[in-house]
Enzyme design. Structure first.
Site, PDB file in Angstrom:
ATOM      1  N   ARG A   1       0.879  -1.162   0.000  1.00 48.74           N
ATOM      2  CA  ARG A   1       0.000   0.000   0.000  1.00 48.74           C
ATOM      3  C   ARG A   1       0.923   1.220   0.000  1.00 48.74           C
ATOM      4  NH1 ARG A   1      -3.810   2.709   4.745  1.00 48.74           N
ATOM      5  NH2 ARG A   1      -5.000   4.000   3.294  1.00 48.74           N
ATOM      6  N   HIS A   2       0.486   2.299  -0.650  1.00 45.76           N
ATOM      7  CA  HIS A   2       1.290   3.535  -0.640  1.00 45.76           C
ATOM      8  C   HIS A   2       1.536   4.009   0.803  1.00 45.76           C
ATOM      9  CE1 HIS A   2      -2.375   5.503   0.513  1.00 45.76           C
ATOM     10  NE2 HIS A   2      -2.996   4.822  -0.457  1.00 45.76           N
ATOM     11  N   GLY A   3       2.468   4.928   0.955  1.00 43.98           N
ATOM     12  CA  GLY A   3       2.777   5.481   2.272  1.00 43.98           C
ATOM     13  C   GLY A   3       1.750   6.519   2.716  1.00 43.98           C
TER      14      GLY A   3
END
Ligand code: NAG
Ligand code: NAG
Ligand code: NAG
Ligand code: NAG
Ligand code: NAG
Length: 483
Positions: A89-91
């Site tokens: 998942r993106h940050g």
């Protein structure tokens, strides 16, 4: 020969003392500073959780690999990692436009307070610094999340993530994911480069600081945003107002009603000036301020831990019905991604069997919580016996399905393929371990943390053979178009 049980308890004993010391150290440290309101609420932030909630040691040492994990990695004397396939998942990101608009509304309501309430006064002095253009973009903190994660993975898999190798980077088209890929690639490059310089002083330092050397970032929404392309999902869940009725019922149910009343009270507002959505966005703001700025914002003081538990359930209900076990199509639409993962592992196994170099020793895929949650459901993880509904909040207090523990920012699901010596089990030379958020995951149907690749494929053979994205997702053509 000692029986395996004896081995286990010896092992457990070996880890007991360092753990105890760690706990003591944590207690001493905690005694020094009081826990902030944001920290107290942080276990309940759901999909808005910072990554450190699942790995608290990172708050102290962002590059630490944490306590040793029994059984991981497989013993290097007999097993060598061949390939790593990671889905991220993106940050940490900014709120979406919709959330920012709602927040502006709540913030505006403060002007209409009647009376003097401390929480209200504190919030009146809070500056509304979110702008609509920030709409879900990756925050600076999000780059940091990904960069640190890359450096830790490089330390965990030094044989695989080695200099001069080309890696595969695949991202959803969303800028927060592309930027996350970029930050990860940069962190990885720095880790490999530093190691290279340490090991071979002779190597010219002019090897340009060019993370792109590790490989291009390819956009592939078929894999990373399958949910957008699955027409049946879009029609039956995403755009179907009825699909989330359990969520709607919970918003107006007794637990949530009490939270709205308590928050209204703290703000010197009437309960009917607020609703569940507005209260939820206030709670999100507490979580965003902690994740993005590492501060305990005055928004946090509106909530007790009891309120936070209810708001966490509200968040999980949405994930459950839209991305999890609520509807089969949520998880079935991800079979295209699962098949891609297994195909990559298959290819590595084939190359290894033919004594060829592994063409993709590492595959890094960057998507969303909405990418990971369905995939984990497809694989059978975090399934409760009780369905999450509006009217069984109490029954589900100890549920497995807690988004904050599963998909915080920078969440990562890592498949590790090993080649193992054939001494004792000639047919099982390829083995797999799965890590979620850098922690070894047990297979959902057993307590085991390692499985032969053949058994893994066998367990999921229905998904591998019978789940076809077009069958699952295509809408039936109408008579006109078919003619
Ligand atoms: C403010 O609260 C007082 C006491 O509860 C009430 O009498 C008054 O009508 C309220 N004023 C407004 C503008 O709501
Ligand atoms: C994300 O990428 C865009 C476009 O490359 C860039 O303008 C922006 O500064 C990046 N943001 C972060 C936080 O890296
Ligand atoms: C995305 O990945 C899928 C599965 O590997 C592949 O079939 C497809 O061609 C890829 N699409 C693009 C645009 O690369
Ligand atoms: C975050 O805030 C806490 C408490 O205010 C502080 O101890 C810590 O060093 C901060 N962390 C970072 C990365 O700034
Ligand atoms: C059938 O498809 C055509 C073209 O996509 C569309 O214009 C039409 O409204 C559809 N008819 C029905 C009954 O859905």
């Amino acid at each position: 020969m000692r029986p395996p049980a004896g081995n286990m308890s010896r092992r457990a004993q070996r880890f007991w003392w360092p753990l105890l010391l760690l706990c003591l150290a944590a207690l001493v440290a905690a005694g020094g500073g009081q826990e902030s309101a944001a920290e107290r609420l942080s276990p309940y932030f759901g999909t808005k959780s910072r990554y450190e909630i699942v790995n608290p040691h990172l708050l102290r040492e962002p590059l630490s690999l944490g306590p040793p994990q029994p059984g991981f990695p497989l013993p290097p004397a007999s097993c060598t990692p061949l390939q790593l396939h990671a889905v991220f998942r993106h940050g940490t990101r900014f709120p979406t436009r919709g959330q920012i608009k709602k927040l502006a509304r709540v913030h505006g309501l403060l002007g209409r307070r009647n009376g003097t309430c401390p929480a209200s006064e504190a919030l009146a002095g809070w500056e509304m610094w979110y702008r609509e253009e920030m709409d879900g973009l990756l925050a600076e903190r999000g780059r940091y999340d990904m960069s640190m994660l890359a450096r830790r993975l490089a330390a965990r898999f030094p044989g695989l993530l080695a200099p001069q190798r080309r890696f595969v980077f695949i991202s959803s088209h969303k800028s927060r994911c592309v930027n996350s890929s970029d930050a990860f690639r940069e962190g990885l490059y720095r880790a490999l480069h530093a190691e290279q310089q340490q090991q071979q002083q002779l190597l010219q330092p002019t090897l340009e600081s060019n993370p792109a050397m590790l490989g291009d970032i390819k956009i592939n929404d078929t894999l990373m945003r399958f949910f957008d392309l699955c027409e049946k999902f879009v029609r039956d869940v995403e755009n179907n107002k009825e699909a989330l009725h359990e969520l709607d019922d919970f918003k107006t149910g007794p637990e949530m009603k009490k939270v709205v009343e308590r928050v209204a009270d703290k703000l010197c507002l009437q309960a009917d000036q607020l609703n569940a959505d507005l209260v939820q966005v206030a709670f999100f703001t507490c979580s965003f301020e902690l994740a993005i700025k590492n501060v305990s914002s005055p928004w946090c003081s509106l909530f007790s831990e009891e309120d936070a538990l209810v708001l966490e359930y509200l968040n999980d209900l949405k994930q459950y019905w839209k991305r999890g076990y609520g509807y089969d199509i949520n998880s079935r639409s991800s079979c295209v991604l699962f098949q891609d993962i297994i195909r990559n592992l298959d290819q590595a196994v084939a190359e290894s069997k033919n004594s060829k170099p592994i063409s993709s020793p590492a595959v890094f895929q960057f998507g969303h919580a909405e990418t990971l949650q369905p995939l984990l459901a497809l694989m059978g993880y975090f399934k409760d016996s009780e369905t999450l509904k509006a009217n069984n909040y109490r029954k589900n207090l100890n549920r497995k399905f807690r988004s904050g523990r599963i998909v915080p920012y920078a969440a990562n699901l890592v498949f590790v393929l090993y080649h193992c010596d054939q001494v004792d089990s000639p047919k099982e030379e390829y083995k797999v371990q799965i890590l979620l958020n850098e922690k070894l995951l047990e297979f959902p149907w057993s307590k085991k943390t390692v499985i032969s690749f053949a058994n893994l494929k066998n367990h999921y053979k229905d998904i591998l053979q019978k789940c076809h994205f077009s069958d699952v997702c295509d809408l039936p053509q109408n008579a006109t178009t078919r003619a």
